[in-house]
Design an enzyme around this catalytic site. Structure first.
Site, PDB file in Angstrom:
ATOM      1  N   TYR A 112     132.306 111.481  49.884  1.00  0.00           N
ATOM      2  CA  TYR A 112     131.724 111.723  51.214  1.00  0.00           C
ATOM      3  C   TYR A 112     131.557 113.230  51.314  1.00  0.00           C
ATOM      4  CZ  TYR A 112     131.598 110.802  56.368  1.00  0.00           C
ATOM      5  OH  TYR A 112     131.255 110.665  57.695  1.00  0.00           O
TER       6      TYR A 112
ATOM      7  N   ASP B   3     123.190 103.545  48.055  1.00  0.00           N
ATOM      8  CA  ASP B   3     124.361 102.816  48.546  1.00  0.00           C
ATOM      9  C   ASP B   3     123.979 102.115  49.854  1.00  0.00           C
ATOM     10  OD1 ASP B   3     126.967 101.963  48.775  1.00  0.00           O
ATOM     11  OD2 ASP B   3     127.692 103.839  49.647  1.00  0.00           O
TER      12      ASP B   3
ATOM     13  N   TYR C 100     135.347  99.613  60.365  1.00  0.00           N
ATOM     14  CA  TYR C 100     135.843 100.694  59.506  1.00  0.00           C
ATOM     15  C   TYR C 100     137.167 101.311  59.936  1.00  0.00           C
ATOM     16  CZ  TYR C 100     134.676 104.879  62.318  1.00  0.00           C
ATOM     17  OH  TYR C 100     134.638 105.855  63.261  1.00  0.00           O
TER      18      TYR C 100
ATOM     19  N   GLU D  18     122.057 108.952  47.363  1.00  0.00           N
ATOM     20  CA  GLU D  18     123.187 109.554  46.669  1.00  0.00           C
ATOM     21  C   GLU D  18     122.843 109.744  45.191  1.00  0.00           C
ATOM     22  OE1 GLU D  18     127.023 107.767  47.348  1.00  0.00           O
ATOM     23  OE2 GLU D  18     126.441 106.911  49.285  1.00  0.00           O
TER      24      GLU D  18
ATOM     25  N   THR E  41     126.358 110.158  50.769  1.00  0.00           N
ATOM     26  CA  THR E  41     125.007 110.480  51.231  1.00  0.00           C
ATOM     27  C   THR E  41     124.770 111.982  51.178  1.00  0.00           C
ATOM     28  OG1 THR E  41     125.199 108.623  52.722  1.00  0.00           O
ATOM     29  CG2 THR E  41     123.409 110.172  53.150  1.00  0.00           C
TER      30      THR E  41
ATOM     31  N   HIS F 161     126.037 115.543  56.203  1.00  0.00           N
ATOM     32  CA  HIS F 161     126.113 114.100  56.467  1.00  0.00           C
ATOM     33  C   HIS F 161     127.381 113.756  57.258  1.00  0.00           C
ATOM     34  CE1 HIS F 161     126.002 109.766  55.904  1.00  0.00           C
ATOM     35  NE2 HIS F 161     127.185 109.805  55.343  1.00  0.00           N
TER      36      HIS F 161
ATOM     37  N   LYS G 198     129.417  97.797  53.157  1.00  0.00           N
ATOM     38  CA  LYS G 198     129.012  98.575  51.981  1.00  0.00           C
ATOM     39  C   LYS G 198     128.916  97.747  50.703  1.00  0.00           C
ATOM     40  CE  LYS G 198     129.234 102.779  53.760  1.00  0.00           C
ATOM     41  NZ  LYS G 198     128.162 103.762  53.639  1.00  0.00           N
TER      42      LYS G 198
ATOM     43  N   ARG H 163     131.982 109.708  66.747  1.00  0.00           N
ATOM     44  CA  ARG H 163     133.181 110.187  67.433  1.00  0.00           C
ATOM     45  C   ARG H 163     132.911 111.343  68.375  1.00  0.00           C
ATOM     46  NH1 ARG H 163     134.885 109.264  62.197  1.00  0.00           N
ATOM     47  NH2 ARG H 163     134.312 111.383  61.628  1.00  0.00           N
TER      48      ARG H 163
HETATM   49 MN    MN Z   1     127.944 105.833  50.322  1.00  0.00          MN
END
Ligand code: MN
Length: 427
Positions: A140, A245, A256, A213, A361, A145, A265, A154
């Site tokens: 990540y 992805d 999540y 990605e 990403t 991203h 995913k 959030r």
């Molecule tokens: Mn991914």
């Protein structure tokens, strides 16, 4: 890290195999893949221009002996046996192939029968998964991203979690659903909670998305309990592929917390068929973003560890025109592959030949450089205009997404080709 430039194939060398102008696959690339064709079992290959070069045929003829790789390794339906020979073996193989396919070398060029057997037009080949993927990890590592997604999920105050600037965040995914380019992707069914004050519902995802990605494939690592340092990490990396992805945002956003990505995913990810080695990418090595705060010592590694790789994603509705929806660059990534692999193994976790580690990403600072529809449309609030007049918030059935990537400077172009997939209706 070992001296790498001696393994770079000089820019002015040319192959006797025709290489169209602007091809991703000149003699300097020599990527590796697995193909099948009429009359041929799945086997290892490389590519020059639009020609597939059958490594099993070359090995049987004794032409790859200088690589030190057993000829049986080229008969397999995966590159994993070849990976057992490590970075040194793959370097010798690329050197051997470069010599054989150079315009000044007559050995194969003037052997009509063998040449006809060894060369296959790309149009006659079906490209398969290049390796049997053992474990798959998704990082990540794009700050842009992570900031965009964090802001949407959030709020801007909590966009980057406190750990993000100190370690390359990642999760363990599933390798079973990683498919070769061209394999259609079925829209997943799942549980979502579209209205926060009502109970969850079950149905087809309405927020199907891409993630632009790249990924790297590892050689065998060290035994369980030993770590790969950041300085030696690139010696354990075979090469890179493009990676889509596919993600179901409505399933993801409900499931999540607290353990992270799961069914949103693991219904499918697509990889490009040609593994481009880090030696081929060496001329495009570049410094990534400055890191502040300075990472802990085990994540520090001198020298540039990014690569300047231009990336784009396109979307084509069924029967419609192809629209570019994103242009970004691998070098936006905050954390390098060397840091990712060092972090992954710092606790003694072992990696094996054929493991796949994806970047996460890749988004840049500009709005058209965001690597997902989630960001490009800001969670569906800013629909994307397509060339043929249509609009997208998320993917629709029949949409085809293609990701392409290449490096270029001073007349040398090294590319990945593409990874492609069409969305099928839910079942
Ligand atoms: Mn991914």
């Amino acid at each position: 890290m070992s001296a790498t430039h001696e393994h770079v194939i000089a820019k002015d060398l040319q192959s006797w195999i025709e290489t169209p102008a602007g091809s991703d696959f000149p003699l300097q690339n020599i990527p590796f893949g697995i193909f099948r064709a009429p009359g041929r079992t799945p086997r290892a290959c490389t590519r020059i221009g639009d020609t597939v070069v059958d490594l099993q045929v070359l090995a049987e003829a004794g032409l790859l002996a200088a690589s030190g790789i057993n000829k049986e390794a080229f008969h397999q339906a995966t590159l994993n046996p070849m990976l057992a020979f490590g970075k040194a073996g793959v370097r010798r193989l690329r050197t051997t192939l470069c010599a054989l396919l150079r315009d000044t070398n007559a050995e194969l060029r003037d052997n009509t029968a063998l040449r006809h057997n060894a060369l296959v037009p790309l149009a006659q080949a079906t490209m398969l998964l290049p390796v049997a993927i053992g474990d798959y990890t998704d990082f990540y590592s794009s700050r842009e991203h992570a900031t965009n997604v964090g802001t949407m999920f959030r709020g801007a105050e909590n966009a980057l979690m406190p750990n993000w600037l100190h370690l390359p965040v990642g999760y363990h995914g599933r390798s079973s659903s990683i498919v070769a380019s061209g394999t259609p992707i079925r829209r997943p069914m799942g549980q979502m909670r579209p209205k926060p004050d009502e109970p969850p519902v079950f149905g087809a995802s309405k927020q199907l998305d891409i993630e632009l990605e790249t990924a790297f494939i590892t050689f065998g690592g060290k035994p369980l309990g030993q770590r790969i340092t950041a300085a030696e990490a690139e010696d354990y990396i075979f090469g890179m592929v493009l990676f889509n992805d596919w993600s179901a945002r409505d399933i993801q956003s409900w499931e999540y917390v607290p353990l992270g990505p799961f069914l949103g995913k693991n219904f499918g990810s697509s990889i490009s068929p040609w593994v481009v080695t880090l030696d081929a990418l060496e001329p495009f090595r570049a410094a990534g973003p400055a890191q502040d705060p300075q990472p802990l010592p085990y994540l520090q590694v001198p020298g540039p560890h990014g690569f300047n790789i231009s990336l784009e994603a396109t979307l084509q509705p069924k029967g419609g025109k192809e629209s570019v929806i994103c242009r970004t660059n691998f070098n936006y990534l905050y954390w390098s592959m060397a840091q990712q692999l060092a972090h992954h193994t710092v606790n003694g976790c072992n990696v094996r030949a054929g493991d796949l580690m994806a970047s996460g990403t890749i988004s840049g600072p500009a709005q058209d450089s965001f690597g997902s529809l989630l960001e490009l449309t800001w969670r569906g609030t800013r629909p994307l205009k397509l060339r043929d007049g249509g609009e997208r918030k998320f993917l629709e059935d029949g949409d085809t997404v293609v990701i392409r990537g290449h490096c270029g400077n001073n007349g040398l172009r090294i590319g990945f080709g593409e990874v492609r997939g069409e969305v099928l209706p839910a079942e």
